[in-house]
Enzyme design. Structure first.
Site, mmCIF file in Angstrom:
data_model
loop_
_atom_site.group_PDB
_atom_site.id
_atom_site.type_symbol
_atom_site.label_atom_id
_atom_site.label_comp_id
_atom_site.label_asym_id
_atom_site.label_seq_id
_atom_site.Cartn_x
_atom_site.Cartn_y
_atom_site.Cartn_z
ATOM 1 N N ARG A 73 0.824 -1.215 0.000
ATOM 2 C CA ARG A 73 0.000 0.000 0.000
ATOM 3 C C ARG A 73 0.860 1.267 0.000
ATOM 4 O O ARG A 73 0.498 2.276 -0.614
ATOM 5 C CB ARG A 73 -0.940 -0.023 1.205
ATOM 6 C CG ARG A 73 -1.975 1.077 1.191
ATOM 7 C CD ARG A 73 -3.059 0.828 2.226
ATOM 8 N NE ARG A 73 -4.120 1.811 2.141
ATOM 9 C CZ ARG A 73 -4.509 2.582 3.149
ATOM 10 N NH1 ARG A 73 -3.935 2.468 4.345
ATOM 11 N NH2 ARG A 73 -5.474 3.456 2.985
ATOM 12 N N HIS A 103 0.460 4.562 -2.386
ATOM 13 C CA HIS A 103 0.241 5.913 -1.874
ATOM 14 C C HIS A 103 1.407 6.842 -2.190
ATOM 15 O O HIS A 103 1.237 8.065 -2.203
ATOM 16 C CB HIS A 103 -0.042 5.886 -0.366
ATOM 17 C CG HIS A 103 -1.447 5.458 -0.048
ATOM 18 N ND1 HIS A 103 -2.068 5.747 1.140
ATOM 19 C CD2 HIS A 103 -2.353 4.775 -0.784
ATOM 20 C CE1 HIS A 103 -3.308 5.252 1.137
ATOM 21 N NE2 HIS A 103 -3.484 4.648 -0.025
ATOM 22 N N ASN A 133 -3.981 8.440 4.992
ATOM 23 C CA ASN A 133 -2.763 7.884 5.591
ATOM 24 C C ASN A 133 -2.763 7.862 7.117
ATOM 25 O O ASN A 133 -2.235 6.939 7.737
ATOM 26 C CB ASN A 133 -1.536 8.676 5.112
ATOM 27 C CG ASN A 133 -1.243 8.455 3.635
ATOM 28 O OD1 ASN A 133 -1.473 7.352 3.111
ATOM 29 N ND2 ASN A 133 -0.740 9.478 2.965
ATOM 30 N N HIS A 190 -6.116 -5.969 -2.617
ATOM 31 C CA HIS A 190 -6.964 -6.169 -1.430
ATOM 32 C C HIS A 190 -7.255 -7.646 -1.185
ATOM 33 O O HIS A 190 -8.137 -7.985 -0.399
ATOM 34 C CB HIS A 190 -8.268 -5.359 -1.565
ATOM 35 C CG HIS A 190 -8.055 -3.868 -1.554
ATOM 36 N ND1 HIS A 190 -8.976 -2.968 -2.027
ATOM 37 C CD2 HIS A 190 -7.002 -3.123 -1.101
ATOM 38 C CE1 HIS A 190 -8.495 -1.731 -1.871
ATOM 39 N NE2 HIS A 190 -7.300 -1.799 -1.322
HETATM 40 C C1 HEM Z 1 -8.915 2.034 -6.015
HETATM 41 C C2 HEM Z 1 -8.636 2.722 -5.017
HETATM 42 C C3 HEM Z 1 -8.339 2.216 -3.642
HETATM 43 C C4 HEM Z 1 -9.022 2.520 -2.510
HETATM 44 C C5 HEM Z 1 -10.233 3.428 -2.395
HETATM 45 C C6 HEM Z 1 -8.370 1.825 -1.428
HETATM 46 C C7 HEM Z 1 -8.752 1.922 -0.114
HETATM 47 C C8 HEM Z 1 -8.195 1.200 0.928
HETATM 48 C C9 HEM Z 1 -8.641 1.271 2.295
HETATM 49 C C10 HEM Z 1 -9.767 2.139 2.821
HETATM 50 C C11 HEM Z 1 -7.864 0.417 3.009
HETATM 51 C C12 HEM Z 1 -7.955 0.142 4.515
HETATM 52 C C13 HEM Z 1 -7.224 1.238 5.265
HETATM 53 C C14 HEM Z 1 -7.486 1.217 6.752
HETATM 54 O O1 HEM Z 1 -8.451 0.580 7.194
HETATM 55 O O2 HEM Z 1 -6.710 1.850 7.486
HETATM 56 C C15 HEM Z 1 -6.947 -0.201 2.100
HETATM 57 C C16 HEM Z 1 -6.017 -1.128 2.449
HETATM 58 C C17 HEM Z 1 -5.107 -1.675 1.571
HETATM 59 N N1 HEM Z 1 -4.913 -1.307 0.253
HETATM 60 FE FE1 HEM Z 1 -6.153 -0.154 -0.850
HETATM 61 N N2 HEM Z 1 -7.332 1.106 -1.917
HETATM 62 C C18 HEM Z 1 -7.267 1.307 -3.262
HETATM 63 C C19 HEM Z 1 -6.314 0.808 -4.116
HETATM 64 C C20 HEM Z 1 -5.228 0.044 -3.738
HETATM 65 C C21 HEM Z 1 -4.114 -0.269 -4.573
HETATM 66 C C22 HEM Z 1 -3.939 0.214 -6.013
HETATM 67 C C23 HEM Z 1 -3.267 -1.042 -3.839
HETATM 68 C C24 HEM Z 1 -1.941 -1.631 -4.220
HETATM 69 C C25 HEM Z 1 -1.583 -1.963 -5.421
HETATM 70 C C26 HEM Z 1 -3.861 -1.206 -2.532
HETATM 71 C C27 HEM Z 1 -3.364 -1.967 -1.519
HETATM 72 C C28 HEM Z 1 -3.902 -2.064 -0.261
HETATM 73 C C29 HEM Z 1 -3.447 -3.001 0.740
HETATM 74 C C30 HEM Z 1 -2.409 -4.080 0.549
HETATM 75 C C31 HEM Z 1 -4.180 -2.737 1.899
HETATM 76 C C32 HEM Z 1 -4.029 -3.401 3.278
HETATM 77 C C33 HEM Z 1 -2.984 -2.610 4.043
HETATM 78 C C34 HEM Z 1 -2.676 -3.123 5.444
HETATM 79 O O3 HEM Z 1 -3.179 -4.157 5.866
HETATM 80 O O4 HEM Z 1 -1.892 -2.420 6.124
HETATM 81 N N3 HEM Z 1 -5.038 -0.521 -2.500
HETATM 82 N N4 HEM Z 1 -7.155 0.314 0.847
#
Ligand code: HEM
Ligand SMILES: *[C@@H]1O[C@H](CO)[C@@H](O)[C@H](O)[C@H]1NC(C)=O
Length: 314
Positions: free
Chosen positions: A68, A72, A101, A199
């Site tokens: 992530r 970002h 973030n 995800h």
């Molecule tokens: C399309 C737009 C995207 C949105 C709206 C989005 C939104 C989110 C949100 C809300 C979370 C949870 C954050 C939290 O609860 O603190 C999350 C987690 C995550 N996102 Fe996304 N995301 C997007 C795209 C992506 C992309 C492009 C990637 C990587 C290529 C990604 C990888 C991840 C990963 C791996 C997590 C888990 C992180 C952790 O467990 O620390 N996301 N995302």
């Protein structure tokens, strides 16, 4: 590159060079290269991998968190390590405090550990932006996903962009907004669907989910993004979408928004049906995302500490 006379070069080597040039040209519009540190820091990949291996023993979520961070970083004025800078007010206003973030992006201390290990092995060579790109690949691989050759040679920026960070995709954005935010970086519907497949691992705070903590949990309680195979990088995420069980609205809209039928939904179906198809597209999209406006050549710097620009000391 050394200048060699054509008589000293084998036809096989020439062919190999031609293939490498052709594939680099296809994958990337910039001058990034998979061999960038081969001479200057040959163990870079192994060092990144070792630190992440160690870190995930006590924190199994680390691979997800690191993937992530690369996203970002790249979505805010390009893959320049701007996300990693801490506040040094008024000169530097950190991107870490924007809603996408704050209390959410994590893994920064592992990035610090990677940087220290690299500075010990090859001081002043490997950029923080490249650390994030390498860490993302290693993390995908360690979680059971595909491997690929990471293109390298990014340099670190000396500024942040808080407005850009405030514009990061939100879990509450409708499909057309998500598409627009990706198109701004030349990422199309296939990239959007493939990259959200990240995800398949990691966690989410319940206030961001479609259920919005309805089980009565307090905000901040963590749930798995993929409740079927939470720690495995596979294509089950798309199966969850087909079953209407995506955690984020921004996940589910790729199937359920009215406009999805002729844009993203067919791609969701494809990836749900073929992990191989998902993996190959995910790799291509990660390479595209990693190529967003990198600083190269003499632009930027190689930070000594990922949290500070060099001129500001540390
Ligand atoms: C399309 C737009 C995207 C949105 C709206 C989005 C939104 C989110 C949100 C809300 C979370 C949870 C954050 C939290 O609860 O603190 C999350 C987690 C995550 N996102 Fe996304 N995301 C997007 C795209 C992506 C992309 C492009 C990637 C990587 C290529 C990604 C990888 C991840 C990963 C791996 C997590 C888990 C992180 C952790 O467990 O620390 N996301 N995302
Ligand atoms: C989630 O629920 C809380 C408490 O009921 C509410 O204040 C908040 O607006 C809800 N969030 C969303 C996105 O609907």
């Amino acid at each position: 590159m050394a200048v060699v006379s054509s008589t000293s070069v084998s036809p096989g080597l020439l062919l190999l060079a031609a293939l490498l040039l052709a594939s680099a040209g296809a994958a990337s519009s910039s001058t990034l290269s998979s061999t960038f540190y081969d001479a200057s820091c040959p163990r870079a990949y192994d060092i990144v991998r070792r630190v992440i291996q160690d870190a995930r023993v006590s924190d199994p979520r680390i691979p997800a968190s690191l993937i992530r961070l690369h996203f970002h970083d790249c979505f805010v004025q390009g893959c320049d390590g701007s996300l990693l800078l801490d506040d040094v007010l008024p000169a530097i206003q950190s991107e870490k405090n924007v809603p996408a973030n704050k209390n959410s992006a994590r893994g920064f201390s592992v990035v610090d550990d990677i940087k220290s290990a690299l500075e010990n092995a090859c001081p002043g060579i490997v950029s923080c932006a490249d650390i994030l790109a390498l860490a993302a690949e290693v993390s995908v691989e360690l979680a059971g996903g595909p491997r690929w050759s990471v293109l390298l040679g990014r340099r670190d920026g000396t500024t942040t962009n808080v407005q850009g960070a405030k514009n990061l995709p939100s879990p509450f954005d409708p499909l057309d907004k998500l598409q627009e935010k990706f198109r701004n970086f030349n990422l199309d519907d296939t990239d959007l669907v493939a990259l959200q497949g990240a995800h398949t691992i990691g966690k989410v705070q319940c206030q961001f989910t479609r259920e919005n903590c309805t089980a009565g949990q307090p905000q901040g309680v963590l749930e798995y993004l993929d409740q079927v195979t939470p720690n495995l990088f596979d294509n089950k995420y798309y199966g969850n979408l087909l079953g209407g069980r995506a955690q984020l609205a921004s996940d589910q809209v790729m199937l359920s928004a009215p406009a999805a039928a002729v844009t993203t939904a067919p791609i969701v179906h494809r990836f749900a049906g073929s992990q191989q198809d998902f993996f190959s597209n995910f790799v291509a999209s990660m390479i595209k995302m990693g190529d967003i406006s990198p600083l190269t050549g003499r632009d930027g710097e190689i930070r000594k500490n990922c949290r500070r620009v060099n001129s500001k000391g540390y």
